[in-house]
Write a protein that holds these residues in place. Structure first.
Motif, mmCIF file in Angstrom:
data_model
loop_
_atom_site.group_PDB
_atom_site.id
_atom_site.type_symbol
_atom_site.label_atom_id
_atom_site.label_comp_id
_atom_site.label_asym_id
_atom_site.label_seq_id
_atom_site.Cartn_x
_atom_site.Cartn_y
_atom_site.Cartn_z
ATOM 1 N N LYS A 43 0.859 -1.193 0.000
ATOM 2 C CA LYS A 43 0.000 0.000 0.000
ATOM 3 C C LYS A 43 0.890 1.235 0.000
ATOM 4 N N HIS A 44 0.782 2.027 -1.057
ATOM 5 C CA HIS A 44 1.636 3.205 -1.205
ATOM 6 C C HIS A 44 1.118 4.416 -0.440
ATOM 7 N N ASP A 45 -0.087 4.325 0.059
ATOM 8 C CA ASP A 45 -0.624 5.407 0.896
ATOM 9 C C ASP A 45 -1.739 4.831 1.761
ATOM 10 N N LYS A 46 -2.224 5.628 2.673
ATOM 11 C CA LYS A 46 -3.326 5.197 3.531
ATOM 12 C C LYS A 46 -4.615 5.244 2.725
ATOM 13 N N LEU A 47 -5.317 4.129 2.690
ATOM 14 C CA LEU A 47 -6.532 4.064 1.895
ATOM 15 C C LEU A 47 -7.652 4.858 2.549
ATOM 16 N N PRO A 48 -8.543 5.418 1.740
ATOM 17 C CA PRO A 48 -9.659 6.185 2.306
ATOM 18 C C PRO A 48 -10.637 5.279 3.036
ATOM 19 N N LYS A 49 -11.446 5.880 3.879
ATOM 20 C CA LYS A 49 -12.515 5.123 4.508
ATOM 21 C C LYS A 49 -13.622 4.897 3.486
ATOM 22 N N PRO A 50 -14.351 3.784 3.581
ATOM 23 C CA PRO A 50 -15.474 3.565 2.668
ATOM 24 C C PRO A 50 -16.478 4.707 2.783
ATOM 25 N N PRO A 51 -17.147 5.055 1.685
ATOM 26 C CA PRO A 51 -17.192 4.319 0.414
ATOM 27 C C PRO A 51 -16.057 4.709 -0.530
ATOM 28 N N TYR A 52 -15.614 3.740 -1.328
ATOM 29 C CA TYR A 52 -14.702 4.042 -2.429
ATOM 30 C C TYR A 52 -14.767 2.929 -3.464
ATOM 31 N N LEU A 53 -14.270 3.236 -4.641
ATOM 32 C CA LEU A 53 -14.169 2.265 -5.724
ATOM 33 C C LEU A 53 -12.777 1.645 -5.703
ATOM 34 N N LEU A 54 -12.705 0.338 -5.782
ATOM 35 C CA LEU A 54 -11.435 -0.354 -5.952
ATOM 36 C C LEU A 54 -11.413 -0.908 -7.368
ATOM 37 N N LEU A 55 -10.554 -0.334 -8.211
ATOM 38 C CA LEU A 55 -10.398 -0.787 -9.585
ATOM 39 C C LEU A 55 -9.156 -1.652 -9.668
ATOM 40 N N SER A 56 -9.297 -2.842 -10.228
ATOM 41 C CA SER A 56 -8.198 -3.796 -10.228
ATOM 42 C C SER A 56 -7.857 -4.263 -11.634
ATOM 43 N N THR A 57 -6.565 -4.514 -11.861
ATOM 44 C CA THR A 57 -6.167 -5.214 -13.076
ATOM 45 C C THR A 57 -6.717 -6.643 -13.010
ATOM 46 N N HIS A 58 -6.703 -7.319 -14.164
ATOM 47 C CA HIS A 58 -7.396 -8.608 -14.216
ATOM 48 C C HIS A 58 -6.584 -9.594 -15.043
ATOM 49 N N ALA A 59 -5.975 -10.585 -14.393
ATOM 50 C CA ALA A 59 -5.166 -11.564 -15.113
ATOM 51 C C ALA A 59 -5.499 -13.008 -14.747
ATOM 52 N N SER A 60 -6.048 -13.210 -13.551
ATOM 53 C CA SER A 60 -6.446 -14.555 -13.140
ATOM 54 C C SER A 60 -7.363 -14.425 -11.927
ATOM 55 N N PHE A 61 -7.832 -15.567 -11.421
ATOM 56 C CA PHE A 61 -8.708 -15.540 -10.251
ATOM 57 C C PHE A 61 -7.974 -15.073 -8.994
ATOM 58 N N MET A 62 -6.640 -15.032 -9.061
ATOM 59 C CA MET A 62 -5.862 -14.532 -7.927
ATOM 60 C C MET A 62 -6.196 -13.079 -7.617
ATOM 61 N N ASP A 63 -6.710 -12.338 -8.599
ATOM 62 C CA ASP A 63 -7.085 -10.942 -8.375
ATOM 63 C C ASP A 63 -8.144 -10.820 -7.287
ATOM 64 N N PHE A 64 -9.007 -11.816 -7.203
ATOM 65 C CA PHE A 64 -10.059 -11.833 -6.183
ATOM 66 C C PHE A 64 -9.448 -11.870 -4.787
#
Length: 416
Positions: A43-64
């Protein structure tokens, strides 16, 4: 005879989350991922408190699993394609997975996502590419993402995964190559202040730039080696055109070798991820470069107006989470052209399905779905079809390229 009716997977059905089921899945997935694959979340910074969108790259089920570890101890919601609910409907509904049909425009889904973010104040996980990466780099994303983020008015966190592509490349039937460690880098790329001052186009560009990855760069920087003996098996599914003689669909693979059966050229797929030609000049030293060259070749065909594909196909329709996909009776033919898009017609029945070229900025393909063959996926807001070419299954990657280039060509012509 009356057609049998099956209960469908309703993307707009309410989720009935049960906290202890979710907690068990979260604990189990996190534990397996951390121990088995030495998963690291940076984690490169402190994540915001919810609500927020988490956008992820997608290469395999490991992303889950990476998303689970990133959002812990919060309980996010996910967007997943409807076929992933087979046979997981009961579980998915209770851990907060929302069904979506690929590459369809459904305003009802957007309203649901807004409700999760703005009313429930939760985390929503989205995979913007909506399909897995084929070469360890990004696939294109919907250009409406920037507008959606602006409307949602919540921070955006981006997760970029490394190693999950190598663990399970989509062109390979081997699903676990025991690549370690698997790493995810996480950072907040759009904050509350950005949402006030940035336009949807600026948000879109920032998201696209933040999601960029290259597994080949990561391999080089971290001295990762792929020691799996059969690491090249299936590579011809994405590297289908010989750069030496120009023949298509003549490539074959064995162990860590890729061969053109037309001119005899042989490439060795090395442990460090490089390609080396052992009996001629090396044209491309990495798969992603070869892949991009093929894409440009298809673009040239589209620009020249010579691209066309047709084949007889098997059509399967999603009939619900319990039933899964059911083959439609009869014989079918698929045509893919620049002018008319993708059309499927029944040869001995009145079935017709058409997706125009401007309806598809991208398409989902898979190379051997549950050992039933290679397919391309087509959907409406209410139905999902898997289309299996009967004699030209090796052309799927080329179709994938063509869909994108045709869309870009026609979109550009509309803009003048």
């Amino acid at each position: 005879m009356k057609e049998k009716k099956y209960p469908q997977i309703d993307p707009n059905a309410p989720t009935k989350r049960i906290w202890f089921i979710f907690a068990f899945v979260l604990w189990a997935a996190s534990l397996i991922s951390k121990i088995s694959y030495k998963t690291k979340i940076i984690k490169h910074d402190k994540l915001p408190k919810p609500p927020y969108l988490l956008l992820s790259t997608h290469a395999s089920f490991m992303d889950f699993y990476q998303a689970l570890l990133t959002t812990f101890p919060h309980r996010p919601y996910w967007i997943s394609t409807v076929e992933e609910f087979i046979p997981r409907l009961f579980l998915f509904r209770r851990i907060g997975v929302l069904a979506k049909r690929k590459f369809t425009n459904d305003p009802r889904s957007a309203l649901r996502y807004m409700e999760i973010l703005q009313k429930r104040k939760k985390i929503l996980v989205i995979y913007p590419e909506a399909r897995y990466s084929f070469d360890g780099e990004n696939e294109r994303i919907d250009k409406s993402m920037g507008r959606f983020v602006k409307m949602a008015n919540v921070p955006v966190v981006v997760l970029t995964g490394h190693g999950d592509y190598l663990y399970c490349p989509q062109w390979s039937d081997r699903k676990n190559r025991k690549i370690k460690p698997i790493t995810a880098e996480v950072s907040t790329v759009i904050n509350k202040y950005d949402l006030e001052i940035m336009s949807p186009e600026e948000i879109q560009n920032k998201i696209e730039n933040s999601l960029k990855i290259s597994e080949e760069d990561w391999i080089r920087k971290n001295n990762i080696l792929n020691k799996y003996e059969n690491r090249a098996v299936g590579l011809e599914r994405i590297l289908y055109k010989c750069p030496h003689c120009g023949q298509e669909m003549e490539m074959s693979s064995e162990t860590h070798f890729l061969k053109c059966n037309h001119c005899g050229v042989i490439y060795d797929y090395l442990e460090n991820g490089q390609l080396k030609c052992i009996n001629a000049e090396t044209k491309f030293d990495y798969p992603s470069k070869w892949y991009k060259w093929e894409k440009e070749c298809v673009k040239s065909e589209v620009e020249a107006g010579t691209y066309h594909f047709n084949d007889n196909v098997r059509v399967e329709k999603l009939m619900g989470a319990k039933i899964g996909f059911v083959p439609l009776k009869g014989n079918y033919h698929l045509e893919h052209s620049i002018k008319d898009g993708i059309t499927i017609k029944g040869i001995d029945n009145d079935f017709v399905f058409n997706r125009s070229s401007l309806q598809s900025f991208a398409i989902h393909i898979e190379y051997n779905y549950e050992d039933r063959g290679a397919f391309l996926e087509l959907a409406t807001p209410d139905d999902t079809y898997f289309i299996y070419p009967l004699t030209k299954a090796s052309y799927l990657t080329k179709i994938h390229f063509a869909v994108e280039h045709i869309y870009d060509k026609l979109k550009g012509e509309l803009k003048g």
